[in-house]
Design a protein around this motif. Sequence first.
Motif, PDB file in Angstrom:
ATOM      1  N   SER A 184       0.827  -1.218   0.000  1.00 61.17           N
ATOM      2  CA  SER A 184       0.000   0.000   0.000  1.00 61.17           C
ATOM      3  C   SER A 184       0.858   1.264   0.000  1.00 61.17           C
ATOM      4  O   SER A 184       0.414   2.322  -0.457  1.00 61.17           O
ATOM      5  CB  SER A 184      -0.936   0.006   1.211  1.00 61.17           C
ATOM      6  OG  SER A 184      -0.227  -0.201   2.410  1.00 61.17           O
ATOM      7  N   THR A 185       2.087   1.161   0.498  1.00 62.75           N
ATOM      8  CA  THR A 185       2.976   2.334   0.476  1.00 62.75           C
ATOM      9  C   THR A 185       3.296   2.764  -0.949  1.00 62.75           C
ATOM     10  O   THR A 185       3.387   3.961  -1.245  1.00 62.75           O
ATOM     11  CB  THR A 185       4.284   2.011   1.219  1.00 62.75           C
ATOM     12  OG1 THR A 185       4.810   0.767   0.715  1.00 62.75           O
ATOM     13  CG2 THR A 185       4.052   1.865   2.712  1.00 62.75           C
ATOM     14  N   ALA A 186       3.451   1.792  -1.847  1.00 64.55           N
ATOM     15  CA  ALA A 186       3.712   2.120  -3.255  1.00 64.55           C
ATOM     16  C   ALA A 186       2.489   2.782  -3.887  1.00 64.55           C
ATOM     17  O   ALA A 186       2.610   3.712  -4.693  1.00 64.55           O
ATOM     18  CB  ALA A 186       4.092   0.857  -4.024  1.00 64.55           C
ATOM     19  N   VAL A 187       1.295   2.292  -3.502  1.00 67.45           N
ATOM     20  CA  VAL A 187       0.050   2.895  -4.017  1.00 67.45           C
ATOM     21  C   VAL A 187      -0.053   4.343  -3.547  1.00 67.45           C
ATOM     22  O   VAL A 187      -0.423   5.238  -4.323  1.00 67.45           O
ATOM     23  CB  VAL A 187      -1.172   2.086  -3.541  1.00 67.45           C
ATOM     24  CG1 VAL A 187      -2.463   2.770  -3.988  1.00 67.45           C
ATOM     25  CG2 VAL A 187      -1.112   0.661  -4.083  1.00 67.45           C
ATOM     26  N   TRP A 188       0.280   4.586  -2.288  1.00 66.23           N
ATOM     27  CA  TRP A 188       0.258   5.961  -1.780  1.00 66.23           C
ATOM     28  C   TRP A 188       1.332   6.815  -2.450  1.00 66.23           C
ATOM     29  O   TRP A 188       1.148   8.015  -2.628  1.00 66.23           O
ATOM     30  CB  TRP A 188       0.430   5.958  -0.258  1.00 66.23           C
ATOM     31  CG  TRP A 188      -0.879   5.779   0.439  1.00 66.23           C
ATOM     32  CD1 TRP A 188      -1.536   4.601   0.668  1.00 66.23           C
ATOM     33  CD2 TRP A 188      -1.709   6.808   0.980  1.00 66.23           C
ATOM     34  NE1 TRP A 188      -2.718   4.836   1.317  1.00 66.23           N
ATOM     35  CE2 TRP A 188      -2.855   6.175   1.529  1.00 66.23           C
ATOM     36  CE3 TRP A 188      -1.609   8.181   1.067  1.00 66.23           C
ATOM     37  CZ2 TRP A 188      -3.880   6.888   2.141  1.00 66.23           C
ATOM     38  CZ3 TRP A 188      -2.628   8.902   1.685  1.00 66.23           C
ATOM     39  CH2 TRP A 188      -3.749   8.260   2.207  1.00 66.23           C
ATOM     40  N   GLY A 189       2.442   6.188  -2.824  1.00 60.65           N
ATOM     41  CA  GLY A 189       3.466   6.914  -3.570  1.00 60.65           C
ATOM     42  C   GLY A 189       2.933   7.401  -4.904  1.00 60.65           C
ATOM     43  O   GLY A 189       3.187   8.540  -5.324  1.00 60.65           O
ATOM     44  N   CYS A 194       0.618  11.788  -8.115  1.00 60.79           N
ATOM     45  CA  CYS A 194      -0.495  12.344  -8.895  1.00 60.79           C
ATOM     46  C   CYS A 194      -0.915  13.703  -8.342  1.00 60.79           C
ATOM     47  O   CYS A 194      -1.221  14.630  -9.108  1.00 60.79           O
ATOM     48  CB  CYS A 194      -1.677  11.381  -8.883  1.00 60.79           C
ATOM     49  SG  CYS A 194      -1.414   9.882  -9.851  1.00 60.79           S
ATOM     50  N   LEU A 195      -0.919  13.827  -7.016  1.00 65.26           N
ATOM     51  CA  LEU A 195      -1.253  15.117  -6.403  1.00 65.26           C
ATOM     52  C   LEU A 195      -0.239  16.186  -6.779  1.00 65.26           C
ATOM     53  O   LEU A 195      -0.597  17.342  -7.038  1.00 65.26           O
ATOM     54  CB  LEU A 195      -1.320  14.974  -4.881  1.00 65.26           C
ATOM     55  CG  LEU A 195      -2.519  14.230  -4.294  1.00 65.26           C
ATOM     56  CD1 LEU A 195      -2.434  14.219  -2.767  1.00 65.26           C
ATOM     57  CD2 LEU A 195      -3.834  14.872  -4.723  1.00 65.26           C
ATOM     58  N   ILE A 196       1.039  15.795  -6.820  1.00 70.35           N
ATOM     59  CA  ILE A 196       2.089  16.733  -7.231  1.00 70.35           C
ATOM     60  C   ILE A 196       1.849  17.185  -8.668  1.00 70.35           C
ATOM     61  O   ILE A 196       1.971  18.376  -8.995  1.00 70.35           O
ATOM     62  CB  ILE A 196       3.481  16.079  -7.080  1.00 70.35           C
ATOM     63  CG1 ILE A 196       3.808  15.856  -5.601  1.00 70.35           C
ATOM     64  CG2 ILE A 196       4.558  16.947  -7.744  1.00 70.35           C
ATOM     65  CD1 ILE A 196       5.063  15.032  -5.358  1.00 70.35           C
ATOM     66  N   ALA A 197       1.464  16.233  -9.529  1.00 70.85           N
ATOM     67  CA  ALA A 197       1.201  16.566 -10.932  1.00 70.85           C
ATOM     68  C   ALA A 197       0.002  17.507 -11.063  1.00 70.85           C
ATOM     69  O   ALA A 197       0.053  18.488 -11.819  1.00 70.85           O
ATOM     70  CB  ALA A 197       0.953  15.280 -11.721  1.00 70.85           C
ATOM     71  N   VAL A 333      -1.141   7.371   8.265  1.00 73.26           N
ATOM     72  CA  VAL A 333      -1.223   8.170   7.036  1.00 73.26           C
ATOM     73  C   VAL A 333      -0.017   9.092   6.909  1.00 73.26           C
ATOM     74  O   VAL A 333       0.483   9.331   5.805  1.00 73.26           O
ATOM     75  CB  VAL A 333      -2.540   8.985   7.017  1.00 73.26           C
ATOM     76  CG1 VAL A 333      -2.587   9.910   5.805  1.00 73.26           C
ATOM     77  CG2 VAL A 333      -3.741   8.047   6.997  1.00 73.26           C
ATOM     78  N   SER A 334       0.481   9.599   8.044  1.00 68.91           N
ATOM     79  CA  SER A 334       1.648  10.485   8.003  1.00 68.91           C
ATOM     80  C   SER A 334       2.920   9.746   7.594  1.00 68.91           C
ATOM     81  O   SER A 334       3.895  10.362   7.173  1.00 68.91           O
ATOM     82  CB  SER A 334       1.855  11.164   9.365  1.00 68.91           C
ATOM     83  OG  SER A 334       2.346  10.253  10.331  1.00 68.91           O
ATOM     84  N   HIS A 335       2.920   8.420   7.717  1.00 62.59           N
ATOM     85  CA  HIS A 335       4.057   7.590   7.275  1.00 62.59           C
ATOM     86  C   HIS A 335       3.622   6.685   6.124  1.00 62.59           C
ATOM     87  O   HIS A 335       4.006   5.513   6.059  1.00 62.59           O
ATOM     88  CB  HIS A 335       4.584   6.744   8.438  1.00 62.59           C
ATOM     89  CG  HIS A 335       5.232   7.526   9.526  1.00 62.59           C
ATOM     90  ND1 HIS A 335       6.475   8.092   9.401  1.00 62.59           N
ATOM     91  CD2 HIS A 335       4.796   7.859  10.769  1.00 62.59           C
ATOM     92  CE1 HIS A 335       6.794   8.727  10.518  1.00 62.59           C
ATOM     93  NE2 HIS A 335       5.787   8.601  11.363  1.00 62.59           N
ATOM     94  N   ALA A 336       2.797   7.239   5.227  1.00 64.18           N
ATOM     95  CA  ALA A 336       2.200   6.442   4.160  1.00 64.18           C
ATOM     96  C   ALA A 336       3.214   5.849   3.198  1.00 64.18           C
ATOM     97  O   ALA A 336       2.936   4.850   2.535  1.00 64.18           O
ATOM     98  CB  ALA A 336       1.190   7.289   3.389  1.00 64.18           C
ATOM     99  N   LEU A 337       4.392   6.435   3.110  1.00 59.72           N
ATOM    100  CA  LEU A 337       5.406   5.939   2.169  1.00 59.72           C
ATOM    101  C   LEU A 337       6.361   4.939   2.811  1.00 59.72           C
ATOM    102  O   LEU A 337       6.786   3.980   2.167  1.00 59.72           O
ATOM    103  CB  LEU A 337       6.212   7.112   1.598  1.00 59.72           C
ATOM    104  CG  LEU A 337       5.426   8.151   0.786  1.00 59.72           C
ATOM    105  CD1 LEU A 337       6.356   9.236   0.280  1.00 59.72           C
ATOM    106  CD2 LEU A 337       4.692   7.494  -0.361  1.00 59.72           C
TER     107      LEU A 337
END
Length: 789
Positions: A184-189, A194-197, A333-337
């Motif tokens: 799930s960390t990769a999915v959050w990555g 996408c948010l950055i884009a 969530v704060s350590h999602a990556l």
Amino acid sequence: MCNKKNKWKYIAFSGMVGIIAFVLLLLSGKIQYGNMEDKFEDTEVYGSYANRDFYINQNNSIEQELIKPTGTLKSFSIKYHKELFDKNLLLNIELCDSDTGEVIQKWTENGNEIGEDGFREYILENQKLDGTRNLKLKIKANHENDAIYCSSIDSLHGGVLRVNGEEQDGDIILRMTQNLYVVSTAVWGIFISCLIAVFCFLILYYKIWNLIKEKVEILCSRLKTQRKNVLKTGGVLFLILLLSIIIEKVISHYNLLPYNTVGAFNEYRCLFFVSVMICAYSFVKLKTYIIEKPEYVFLILIAIVGVLYVMIMPAEAEISWDEAIHYWRAVGVSHALSAKTNYADSWIYWHSGIGYRLPNSIENLKIAHNNLQMMYDEGRMITSNTDILEQILAVAYIPSAIGLIIGRALNIPYMLTYHLGAAMNMLLYIILVYFSVKRLKSGKMICITVACVLDSVFLASVYSSDSWITGLCMLGTSYFIGNMQEDGKVCKKDRAIMLISYLLAFMAKAVYFPLFLLFLFLPMEKFENRKQCIFFRITTIALSLTLCLEMVISFKWFLIILIITWLCVYGCYLFLNKLTRIQIISISAVCIIVGIIVGYFGIMYVLPGLLGVGDLRGGSEVNSAGQVVFIMKNPVVYAKILIKFLLNQYLSFQADLQGVFNTFGYMGQSSFATISFVLLWFVVFTDKKKVDMWRGYNKVKAGLMLIDIGIVILIATALYVSFTPVRYESINGCQARYLLPLYAGIFMMIGSNKIENKMSEKLYNSGVIIANILILLLSAWQVVVRLYY
């Protein structure tokens, strides 16, 4: 201003930025995935406050059922009274399959490897035990002893302790760890990239930098032209701070209050005095806006009160309902990556805070905070909450997670980081309330009074998803009512805000999904054309159905399910559009009958298998599957239980309902519930204008009442199924705060639109805002501030 000419260039460029961001995150090691060790149960805290003597002898057979891991079981640890473990004592421990009786692994405990904390870890060798197997421990001793820690109450929710086959109170104190494969960390990555884009595209397309530059230039210009006013305000604030310090010194020195340490400086009381005086000064300064922009006056005042509420709350994760769970989710969530966090975060979660209760001394709180800071400074890292990363309700914890990330980035003290996470909840709530009030043409004071209900403000000051849900529901409802109050079409922005605000709110708690049906009351003439109206209604129904499914089937592919649902609804529309009215009525009647039959058998025979046991925090007698069968076989009996509970307890101000007007969670209750309740009903029937006389007002009111009644029944039934023992004659765990998301709509619509308020708008708005702020300040003083010493 948009730059449409280069739109596709900006999309391509932003996409490349997003891809580069993801690659950099992956190559730099920021994104961590794969096998991880995770502690999924720790009942040590029960050994501190709910410990009991647990005597066993050589003839006793001890059996402790274990809870199931989501991954594969790695180890379990038992806590012992190390000082009571004599040299001759031997314990034979077996891990067994509860269903087959198979002995999976054995250990002999002589006490030599017990740690300083009393725990001894037992690691499984070459075993892959996942959640498909029911496991239990069997323990036998060679002579009488009381060396094993045991709780006096149910601590291992889902596990049962038996001695010689007889069920016992409490459970053995255990820790359990598992091996998880985390992706799930990769999915959050990908999500963050996408948010950055998207952010990059918005900056380029809408020329945000130019807008920011313009705003900064305007602000600097105003500061230059109003230099005297700025200096004057700064001087007043300095005097307020000085006066507050003097008042606190006098109170402390002369021992003027019941809870006081003579000669000690009480920063919480001082902060309260500062807040009260700044509120008074701000109101006087901004009174010219009270008629045209009351939301602006309220914004400043509630922001001051919000800062006060956040700062006066003890920094521990159990002063509100399930706060430890909400905090642990925010940490995840704060350590999602990385899926790694500091051990101190885990300690707060598993030990439910720091056990600080008021009245109490500030020194004791500082000692507890210092202990946590030392724990944090050790730098010990463990696996964070990875389960939340796979659930759509994770969105509700993004604000708190941002606060925690900022705090860690700035390297501020651990407790200030904790407060910052809670402060982001408050900030979002205030912003949502401000735009909700701003959008209304009438009912601004109703919206403000609903927003100031004590429980709503308190929950915004701690770790909770309630403020997220309540604030977003208020925003969506206000935009709907605001559009109904004015002539003209509903713009694209307003339609998007309505749908997105409800969607984000219900992602955190899907039981409110029927509120989407409110948007179906938007008349056809509110849209530019029929096609636009049909698209909006289909999207509304699809979102409602998707979230309805989410209540039963927790799926990860939310977007895919939504698309499929939307296409199905659209297909139904195209099919029905070709039929005559008689054909539509006939087909609808058949569908309703078939739906009732299929629904009955689905609920009776399929749903119990999907629900499982339920939330065992409600007690060992909770059984969701059994409860559903009971309701379906005894609908009249359940209807009587439901009606009795709703009328006599849940919706009664003398019982549960007053809790939302006076409660600070587990910290206590204020004395202003009745005043707040009366004030709310006063504004409900007085805050009306000519714009409320829109066509269809009573129709929407009736529809909203039915929707809200349906939601209340859903909430009560959900908790009867998941949290209440089978056949119980009341409903457990159903708290009045669950009604808060409904307050904005119901109180803005329940009043008569034939009443027109002819009071002085200046006096009326001033009185309502001052009354709400005073109730919040006095409640904080009574329940929290005055009890620090």
